[in-house]
Design a protein around this motif. Structure first.
Motif, PDB file in Angstrom:
ATOM      1  N   ILE A  47      57.373  10.110  42.639  1.00  0.00           N
ATOM      2  CA  ILE A  47      58.716  10.558  43.027  1.00  0.00           C
ATOM      3  C   ILE A  47      59.362   9.546  43.965  1.00  0.00           C
ATOM      4  O   ILE A  47      60.538   9.224  43.830  1.00  0.00           O
ATOM      5  N   ALA A  48      58.590   9.024  44.901  1.00  0.00           N
ATOM      6  CA  ALA A  48      59.125   8.023  45.831  1.00  0.00           C
ATOM      7  C   ALA A  48      59.593   6.788  45.079  1.00  0.00           C
ATOM      8  O   ALA A  48      60.654   6.238  45.377  1.00  0.00           O
ATOM      9  N   ALA A  49      58.820   6.353  44.092  1.00  0.00           N
ATOM     10  CA  ALA A  49      59.198   5.170  43.309  1.00  0.00           C
ATOM     11  C   ALA A  49      60.457   5.441  42.488  1.00  0.00           C
ATOM     12  O   ALA A  49      61.330   4.586  42.377  1.00  0.00           O
ATOM     13  N   GLU A  50      60.582   6.642  41.940  1.00  0.00           N
ATOM     14  CA  GLU A  50      61.756   7.017  41.143  1.00  0.00           C
ATOM     15  C   GLU A  50      63.014   7.126  41.995  1.00  0.00           C
ATOM     16  O   GLU A  50      64.108   6.834  41.540  1.00  0.00           O
ATOM     17  N   GLY A  51      62.849   7.583  43.212  1.00  0.00           N
ATOM     18  CA  GLY A  51      64.001   7.928  44.030  1.00  0.00           C
ATOM     19  C   GLY A  51      64.423   6.899  45.047  1.00  0.00           C
ATOM     20  O   GLY A  51      65.220   7.209  45.928  1.00  0.00           O
ATOM     21  N   VAL A  52      63.924   5.675  44.949  1.00  0.00           N
ATOM     22  CA  VAL A  52      64.265   4.651  45.937  1.00  0.00           C
ATOM     23  C   VAL A  52      65.778   4.557  46.092  1.00  0.00           C
ATOM     24  O   VAL A  52      66.512   4.419  45.121  1.00  0.00           O
ATOM     25  N   GLY A  53      66.234   4.702  47.328  1.00  0.00           N
ATOM     26  CA  GLY A  53      67.653   4.640  47.638  1.00  0.00           C
ATOM     27  C   GLY A  53      68.375   5.971  47.563  1.00  0.00           C
ATOM     28  O   GLY A  53      69.484   6.111  48.061  1.00  0.00           O
ATOM     29  N   ARG A  54      67.763   6.965  46.907  1.00  0.00           N
ATOM     30  CA  ARG A  54      68.399   8.280  46.756  1.00  0.00           C
ATOM     31  C   ARG A  54      67.578   9.404  47.365  1.00  0.00           C
ATOM     32  O   ARG A  54      68.079  10.494  47.597  1.00  0.00           O
ATOM     33  N   LEU A  55      66.300   9.132  47.580  1.00  0.00           N
ATOM     34  CA  LEU A  55      65.357  10.117  48.066  1.00  0.00           C
ATOM     35  C   LEU A  55      64.230   9.375  48.766  1.00  0.00           C
ATOM     36  O   LEU A  55      63.825   8.309  48.320  1.00  0.00           O
ATOM     37  N   LYS A  56      63.746   9.937  49.844  1.00  0.00           N
ATOM     38  CA  LYS A  56      62.671   9.309  50.602  1.00  0.00           C
ATOM     39  C   LYS A  56      61.480  10.270  50.624  1.00  0.00           C
ATOM     40  O   LYS A  56      61.662  11.488  50.706  1.00  0.00           O
ATOM     41  N   VAL A  57      60.275   9.715  50.530  1.00  0.00           N
ATOM     42  CA  VAL A  57      59.052  10.493  50.641  1.00  0.00           C
ATOM     43  C   VAL A  57      58.217   9.879  51.751  1.00  0.00           C
ATOM     44  O   VAL A  57      57.991   8.663  51.761  1.00  0.00           O
ATOM     45  N   VAL A  58      57.796  10.711  52.701  1.00  0.00           N
ATOM     46  CA  VAL A  58      56.941  10.247  53.790  1.00  0.00           C
ATOM     47  C   VAL A  58      55.756  11.194  53.902  1.00  0.00           C
ATOM     48  O   VAL A  58      55.782  12.314  53.388  1.00  0.00           O
ATOM     49  N   GLU A  59      54.716  10.718  54.571  1.00  0.00           N
ATOM     50  CA  GLU A  59      53.563  11.576  54.786  1.00  0.00           C
ATOM     51  C   GLU A  59      53.208  11.628  56.257  1.00  0.00           C
ATOM     52  O   GLU A  59      53.422  10.668  56.991  1.00  0.00           O
ATOM     53  N   VAL A  60      52.696  12.787  56.656  1.00  0.00           N
ATOM     54  CA  VAL A  60      52.218  12.998  58.018  1.00  0.00           C
ATOM     55  C   VAL A  60      50.761  13.430  57.906  1.00  0.00           C
ATOM     56  O   VAL A  60      50.469  14.427  57.235  1.00  0.00           O
ATOM     57  N   ASN A  61      49.868  12.675  58.534  1.00  0.00           N
ATOM     58  CA  ASN A  61      48.473  13.080  58.575  1.00  0.00           C
ATOM     59  C   ASN A  61      48.359  14.154  59.653  1.00  0.00           C
ATOM     60  O   ASN A  61      48.495  13.880  60.841  1.00  0.00           O
ATOM     61  N   GLY A  62      48.154  15.385  59.213  1.00  0.00           N
ATOM     62  CA  GLY A  62      48.117  16.511  60.128  1.00  0.00           C
ATOM     63  C   GLY A  62      47.006  16.442  61.157  1.00  0.00           C
ATOM     64  O   GLY A  62      47.140  16.978  62.255  1.00  0.00           O
ATOM     65  N   ASP A  63      45.904  15.774  60.819  1.00  0.00           N
ATOM     66  CA  ASP A  63      44.810  15.617  61.778  1.00  0.00           C
ATOM     67  C   ASP A  63      45.175  14.618  62.867  1.00  0.00           C
ATOM     68  O   ASP A  63      44.815  14.803  64.026  1.00  0.00           O
ATOM     69  N   ASP A  64      45.879  13.561  62.476  1.00  0.00           N
ATOM     70  CA  ASP A  64      46.283  12.538  63.441  1.00  0.00           C
ATOM     71  C   ASP A  64      47.519  12.948  64.243  1.00  0.00           C
ATOM     72  O   ASP A  64      47.751  12.421  65.333  1.00  0.00           O
ATOM     73  N   GLU A  65      48.331  13.839  63.689  1.00  0.00           N
ATOM     74  CA  GLU A  65      49.588  14.261  64.318  1.00  0.00           C
ATOM     75  C   GLU A  65      49.633  15.784  64.458  1.00  0.00           C
ATOM     76  O   GLU A  65      50.514  16.458  63.900  1.00  0.00           O
ATOM     77  N   PRO A  66      48.707  16.364  65.235  1.00  0.00           N
ATOM     78  CA  PRO A  66      48.690  17.827  65.364  1.00  0.00           C
ATOM     79  C   PRO A  66      49.966  18.387  65.985  1.00  0.00           C
ATOM     80  O   PRO A  66      50.354  19.521  65.682  1.00  0.00           O
ATOM     81  N   GLY A  67      50.632  17.616  66.818  1.00  0.00           N
ATOM     82  CA  GLY A  67      51.872  18.087  67.420  1.00  0.00           C
ATOM     83  C   GLY A  67      52.955  18.333  66.378  1.00  0.00           C
ATOM     84  O   GLY A  67      53.691  19.323  66.459  1.00  0.00           O
ATOM     85  N   LEU A  68      53.055  17.444  65.387  1.00  0.00           N
ATOM     86  CA  LEU A  68      54.033  17.645  64.312  1.00  0.00           C
ATOM     87  C   LEU A  68      53.633  18.840  63.451  1.00  0.00           C
ATOM     88  O   LEU A  68      54.493  19.623  63.027  1.00  0.00           O
ATOM     89  N   ALA A  69      52.337  18.979  63.191  1.00  0.00           N
ATOM     90  CA  ALA A  69      51.873  20.124  62.395  1.00  0.00           C
ATOM     91  C   ALA A  69      52.227  21.437  63.091  1.00  0.00           C
ATOM     92  O   ALA A  69      52.712  22.375  62.451  1.00  0.00           O
TER      93      ALA A  69
END
Length: 121
Positions: A47-69
């Motif tokens: 999806i990220a490859a298809e949507g370059v410029g129109r849609l963004k895909v990011v990931e959050v590692n929930g173990d590394d970023e418990p505050g965001l989780a």
């Protein structure tokens, strides 16, 4: 520069990558130990490859970023949250398919078609 269209974000980069994005963003809350996350990852990368410029895909590692989780009430992995204009517009917990993920942001996408990536066609 990374060759993957999916960026990893942290608490320090979240605002710049997600809240301030000019396009809709799918945020994948994931964990390295999570088998369903490994199933969902290639779908999100396509999806990220298809949507370059129109849609963004990011990931959050929930173990590394418990505050965001905690901030987003993540109770299980994977959880994908769709943001548009810096606001949450949809959420899905668990493995799903490309069409359901795109449906989460379809109303917020700029005009035009996403081009299916060869791996998903």
């Amino acid at each position: 520069m990374s060759t993957t269209p999916v960026r990893s974000v942290t608490a320090q980069t979240f605002e710049a990558e997600v809240a301030s994005a000019a396009v809709p963003v799918l945020v994948d809350f994931t964990a390295t130990w999570c088998p369903p996350c490994r199933v969902l990852a290639p779908i999100l990368h396509a999806i990220a490859a298809e949507g370059v410029g129109r849609l963004k895909v990011v990931e959050v590692n929930g173990d590394d970023e418990p505050g965001l989780a905690v901030r987003f009430g993540i109770r299980g992995f994977p959880t994908v949250i769709a943001f548009a204009g810096g606001k949450e517009v949809a959420r899905h917990v668990g493995v799903t398919n490309r069409d359901k993920l795109l449906q989460m942001v379809r109303a917020h996408l700029p005009p035009g078609e996403l081009r299916p990536h060869a791996a998903t066609a």
